[in-house]
Scaffold this motif. Structure first.
Motif, short mmCIF file in Angstrom:
data_model
loop_
_atom_site.label_atom_id
_atom_site.label_comp_id
_atom_site.label_asym_id
_atom_site.label_seq_id
_atom_site.Cartn_x
_atom_site.Cartn_y
_atom_site.Cartn_z
N TRP A 163 14.17 113.28 -26.39
CA TRP A 163 15.63 113.13 -25.99
C TRP A 163 16.61 112.77 -27.24
O TRP A 163 17.42 113.03 -27.36
N ALA A 164 16.02 112.09 -28.26
CA ALA A 164 16.59 111.69 -29.55
C ALA A 164 16.63 112.73 -30.72
O ALA A 164 17.36 112.58 -31.69
N SER A 205 20.59 107.23 -43.31
CA SER A 205 20.26 108.65 -43.60
C SER A 205 20.05 109.18 -42.20
O SER A 205 19.87 110.62 -42.11
N GLN A 206 19.78 108.61 -41.00
CA GLN A 206 19.49 109.15 -39.72
C GLN A 206 20.17 108.30 -38.83
O GLN A 206 19.70 107.80 -37.68
N VAL A 207 21.55 108.23 -38.81
CA VAL A 207 22.41 107.71 -37.62
C VAL A 207 22.26 108.57 -36.59
O VAL A 207 22.55 110.08 -36.96
N ARG A 208 21.87 108.32 -35.39
CA ARG A 208 22.07 109.23 -34.24
C ARG A 208 23.03 109.21 -33.22
O ARG A 208 23.33 110.30 -32.55
N ARG A 209 23.82 108.16 -32.98
CA ARG A 209 24.56 107.95 -31.93
C ARG A 209 25.89 107.01 -32.03
O ARG A 209 25.47 106.06 -32.78
N MET A 210 27.05 107.16 -31.52
CA MET A 210 27.96 106.40 -31.63
C MET A 210 28.76 106.17 -30.23
O MET A 210 28.99 107.21 -29.81
N VAL A 235 18.11 106.76 -35.23
CA VAL A 235 16.99 107.54 -34.52
C VAL A 235 15.96 106.51 -34.12
O VAL A 235 15.40 106.73 -32.86
N ALA A 236 15.46 105.48 -34.73
CA ALA A 236 14.35 104.84 -34.68
C ALA A 236 14.92 103.82 -33.32
O ALA A 236 14.00 103.53 -32.44
N HIS A 237 16.23 103.53 -33.18
CA HIS A 237 16.59 102.65 -32.06
C HIS A 237 16.37 103.44 -30.73
O HIS A 237 16.10 103.23 -29.74
N ASP A 238 16.83 104.88 -30.86
CA ASP A 238 16.63 105.79 -29.72
C ASP A 238 15.23 106.05 -29.46
O ASP A 238 14.92 105.97 -27.79
N ASP A 294 18.87 95.45 -31.67
CA ASP A 294 18.56 96.32 -32.78
C ASP A 294 19.39 97.69 -32.99
O ASP A 294 19.10 98.72 -33.56
N ARG A 295 20.40 97.53 -32.82
CA ARG A 295 21.85 98.25 -33.00
C ARG A 295 22.92 97.46 -33.47
O ARG A 295 22.98 96.48 -33.59
N TYR A 296 23.86 98.18 -34.14
CA TYR A 296 25.29 97.58 -34.42
C TYR A 296 26.07 97.84 -33.25
O TYR A 296 26.36 98.52 -32.57
N ASN A 297 26.77 96.55 -32.89
CA ASN A 297 27.75 96.27 -31.81
C ASN A 297 29.06 95.44 -32.30
O ASN A 297 28.84 94.47 -32.99
#
Length: 316
Positions: free
Chosen positions: A38-39, A290-295, A245-248, A256-259
């Motif tokens: 899904w990621a 280099s692997q930002v996946r979602r905002m 991607v690693a977080h997904d 484990d993400r930016y908030n």
């Protein structure tokens, strides 16, 4: 030699089912293991789905159902069997945390239909009718449609990669290919772009949108700039979340993400965020820039529905 036959064709014809069967056995496990999750990005998912066409074409060559049936009975039997088999495969995939996709059923059919429709034309077994030629052409068009859809995804993803420093191109008329959530294209309050995106926020616990298809490589930039317009006189607090991607592919832990929180006053609001802060946000590791996946951009437990417009989203 049989009159009118091509040397070596009979030998090849006997070997082809064995080769097709062996190839299909090698490919079949990948319906359930490996491949995109899904990621994964849209292009990998689209290209991988074409494997259904190849697999079922090979299976049809291996089984050779025309040995027992012909005409409309052949088409009906193969179609029914593949629909039943395809539904079973989709249910099994759903039980293994794989996405269920009803369109895979059509891809399965296209693979088998191609072989059934084109085999008589290519083997020259007999004089073919105009109807058979039209059926073969129709199935080929279905194949072209699937290949074209993947080609369109490839072109779109190339454009996404090339649009930096913009994280979203506001000229798109269909944000659904990039975002999820309740949002529409709007001509209101546009800033640097011809139009904006209007976000409709509800009263559920979490209400907002997510940019799932965006340029992934941020490492050459220093800041993230986001401009929003609050049409109300009352302030509005939104949460911005960003992950790689690693977080997904992890347990989605909050740390484990930016908030961060963005408090919008009436009118236009521009926020400039340091990418270094985003990179260092995950606890115990660095975000892969280099692997930002979602905002994601969302509100929490609003007392009443609100509307906000996204005017600009870019890296600097």
């Amino acid at each position: 030699m049989i009159p009118g036959s091509i040397p070596g064709l009979q030998t090849t014809g006997r070997r082809l089912p064995l080769l097709a069967g062996a190839a299909s056995l090698l490919i079949a496990p990948f319906l359930f293991v490996g491949g995109p999750d899904w990621a994964s990005g849209p292009l990998l998912k689209s290209a991988w789905n074409l494997g259904h066409i190849l697999l079922f074409a090979l299976l049809t060559l291996a089984v050779r159902p025309w040995q027992w049936l012909s005409g409309w009975r052949l088409w009906l039997a193969v179609t029914v069997v593949l629909l039943v088999l395809g539904i079973g495969i989709e249910l099994i995939q759903g039980g293994h945390n794989r996405d269920m996709d009803g369109r895979d059923l059509l891809r399965n059919l296209i693979g088998s239909w191609l072989v059934i429709a084109w085999r008589p034309l290519l083997t020259s077994e007999r004089r073919n009718s105009l109807g058979e030629g039209l059926v073969a052409a129709s199935v080929a068009l279905l194949l072209c449609f699937e290949l074209g859809a993947t080609g369109m995804v490839a072109a779109r993803q190339w454009q996404v990669h090339q649009q930096l420093p913009l994280l979203y191109d506001f000229t798109h008329q269909d944000p659904g290919a990039f975002w999820t959530g309740r949002l529409t294209v709007s001509a209101d309050h546009s800033l640097n772009n011809a139009q904006s995106l209007k976000l409709d926020l509800g009263t559920e616990t979490y209400s907002g949108v997510s940019l799932n298809n965006l340029p992934a490589d941020w490492h050459d930039y220093e800041t993230l700039s986001i401009t929003l317009f609050n049409p109300s006189t009352a302030p509005l607090t939104l949460t911005l979340r960003i992950n790689d991607v690693a977080h997904d592919r992890s347990d989605h832990a909050y740390n484990d993400r930016y908030n961060t929180r963005l408090t919008l006053g009436p009118g236009s609001n521009t926020f400039t965020l340091k990418l270094a802060d985003i990179e260092n946000a995950p606890d115990g590791r660095s975000m892969d820039m280099s692997q930002v996946r979602r905002m994601g951009l969302f509100a929490v437990r609003l007392p009443e529905p609100r509307t906000v417009c996204l005017l600009d989203l870019r890296l600097d």
